[in-house]
Design an enzyme around this catalytic site. Structure first.
Site, short mmCIF file in Angstrom:
data_model
loop_
_atom_site.label_atom_id
_atom_site.label_comp_id
_atom_site.label_asym_id
_atom_site.label_seq_id
_atom_site.Cartn_x
_atom_site.Cartn_y
_atom_site.Cartn_z
N GLU A 1 -12.89 58.90 -35.80
CA GLU A 1 -12.16 58.31 -34.67
C GLU A 1 -11.23 59.30 -33.98
OE1 GLU A 1 -10.94 54.05 -35.09
OE2 GLU A 1 -11.38 54.38 -37.20
N THR B 1 -16.68 60.72 -27.78
CA THR B 1 -16.17 60.52 -26.42
C THR B 1 -16.24 61.83 -25.65
OG1 THR B 1 -14.64 58.85 -27.27
CG2 THR B 1 -14.21 59.68 -25.07
N ARG C 1 -16.93 52.43 -28.98
CA ARG C 1 -16.85 53.07 -30.29
C ARG C 1 -18.04 52.66 -31.15
NH1 ARG C 1 -16.03 56.69 -34.24
NH2 ARG C 1 -15.52 55.73 -36.23
N ASP D 1 -22.82 67.35 -32.84
CA ASP D 1 -21.86 66.30 -33.18
C ASP D 1 -22.19 65.75 -34.56
OD1 ASP D 1 -19.95 64.30 -33.11
OD2 ASP D 1 -21.14 62.96 -31.85
N GLN E 1 -16.29 60.62 -40.87
CA GLN E 1 -15.84 59.93 -42.07
C GLN E 1 -16.10 60.78 -43.31
OE1 GLN E 1 -17.34 58.31 -39.57
NE2 GLN E 1 -15.57 57.12 -38.98
#
Length: 381
Positions: free
Chosen positions: A51, A56, A196, A218, A222
């Site tokens: 996050e 994005t 998201r 990318d 996590q």
């Protein structure tokens, strides 16, 4: 003389040997051609904790450097956006129960029951996971969501969001709940940028910049996804490491219900400190995106950094001082052994990944850093 003997020896090759020799020569030619092509590809690796805004940033590159999102692309994000809306409502309602907060009106209480009844028909998923929800399921509770969002009790719980896990885009989507629930909803660029969906695989994107190809890799942020990272480390030109500025007062999801909770920013700092020491990244440019300046500037007005980082000496509510303090914490992770003209260089930037103008300006600087690293690597300057 040796060359003559070699030519004579080749003349007496068996048909099988001659065929194998031609095959080897063809393979050598292909390898040389591939190496030339590979030298025209700039590999940029996106790293950071979950996050932090990596996906994005990729979406912004599609808008700035790619073809953007056509009608089909936009419609493909509808499920994710509607899921983000529902997951946000679900997280707040769950927190209302945990924090013993009641709805302020009977109308909102009825709306709450209606929404909870619909939520009970959906699979049980985490707050940041996408659940498949159709317009047919969403339409009957659209008005109830709007009613809840206007309720003082629901808003009170939302104001305590640092005490539970909630998507950053919750407020944005709740403000647009009525529109998102409509059958003819088509996401805008901003809707897509704020969506998201957890990255659980390694994804590559290709963009053209100044006669070279930029391959952006990318990877998931996590903890359980990081074991996959090492497979991407070879032949990297530069790294962009993203960290969320607004994470300074949040707890890591994996440890949220543990007695020994982990602060999200501390975890990101430790991750950055580990990555910068990897041998793969020595003498590489590491571009540091301290992201989500918009959320940070809003949050710092009511949440003192010193409560989470006692060494902070800036004034409460001072966003500039807070951002500089965080930047210094990341830069201090570079050990003295990595200092020097040929060492790893850190290039920090304050970013808002959902702001296309901001990312466009920042990426112009990043582009120059990446291209210089590329030219250095192949001794072209």
């Amino acid at each position: 003389m040796l060359r003559l003997l070699e030519m004579c020896w080749n003349c007496i090759d068996s048909p099988e040997q001659a065929a194998q020799r031609r095959k080897n020569e063809e393979i050598d030619k292909r390898i040389m051609a591939d190496n030339k092509v590979d030298q025209r590809i700039v590999k940029l690796l996106l790293l950071g904790s979950g996050e932090s805004g990596k996906s994005t940033f990729i979406k912004q590159l599609r808008i700035i450097k790619g073809k953007g999102f056509d009608s089909e692309n936009r419609l493909s994000y509808t499920t994710t956006i509607r899921s983000n809306l529902i997951q946000s409502v679900k997280s707040i309602l769950k927190a209302m129960s945990t924090l013993y907060i009641e709805c302020a009106t009977e109308e909102a209480e009825e709306a709450k029951k209606k929404v909870l009844n619909m939520l009970s028909t959906l699979p049980d998923t985490q707050y940041d996971e996408v659940c498949s929800i159709t317009h047919k399921q969403l339409d009957p509770i659209a008005e109830s969501i709007v009613t809840l969002w206007a309720d003082e009790g629901f808003q009170k719980c939302f104001s305590r969001r640092k005490e539970f896990q909630l998507l950053d885009s919750a407020q944005y989507y709740l403000d647009k709940a009525e529109q998102i629930c409509k059958s003819d909803f088509i996401p805008t660029n901003q809707d897509i940028l704020r969506s998201r969906e957890k990255t659980t695989s390694i994804t590559e994107y290709i963009f053209d910049i100044k006669k070279v190809q930029l391959k952006v890799i990318d990877v998931g942020g996590q903890r359980k996804e990081r074991r996959k990272w090492i497979s991407c480390f070879d032949n990297i030109t530069s790294i962009i490491f993203l960290s969320s500025l607004s994470d300074y007062d949040l707890q890591l999801q994996e440890t949220f219900f543990e007695s020994n909770q982990t602060n999200r920013m501390r975890e990101s700092l430790e991750l950055f400190g580990t990555i910068i020491k990897y041998p793969w990244f020595q003498q590489k440019s590491i571009i540091l995106f301290l992201n989500k300046t918009d959320l940070f500037e809003e949050k710092i007005m009511s949440s003192n950094i010193r409560d989470y980082f006692p060494q902070y000496r800036g004034k409460p509510g001072d966003a500039t001082a807070g951002m500089e303090f965080i930047r210094e914490m990341y830069e201090e992770k570079k050990p003295p052994s990595l200092e020097g003209p040929e060492s790893t260089h850190i290039f920090p930037h304050f970013t808002c990944a959902t702001d296309t103008d901001n990312i466009s300006k920042v990426f112009k600087d990043v582009q120059e850093i990446i291209l210089k690293s590329y030219l250095d690597e192949f001794n072209l300057i």
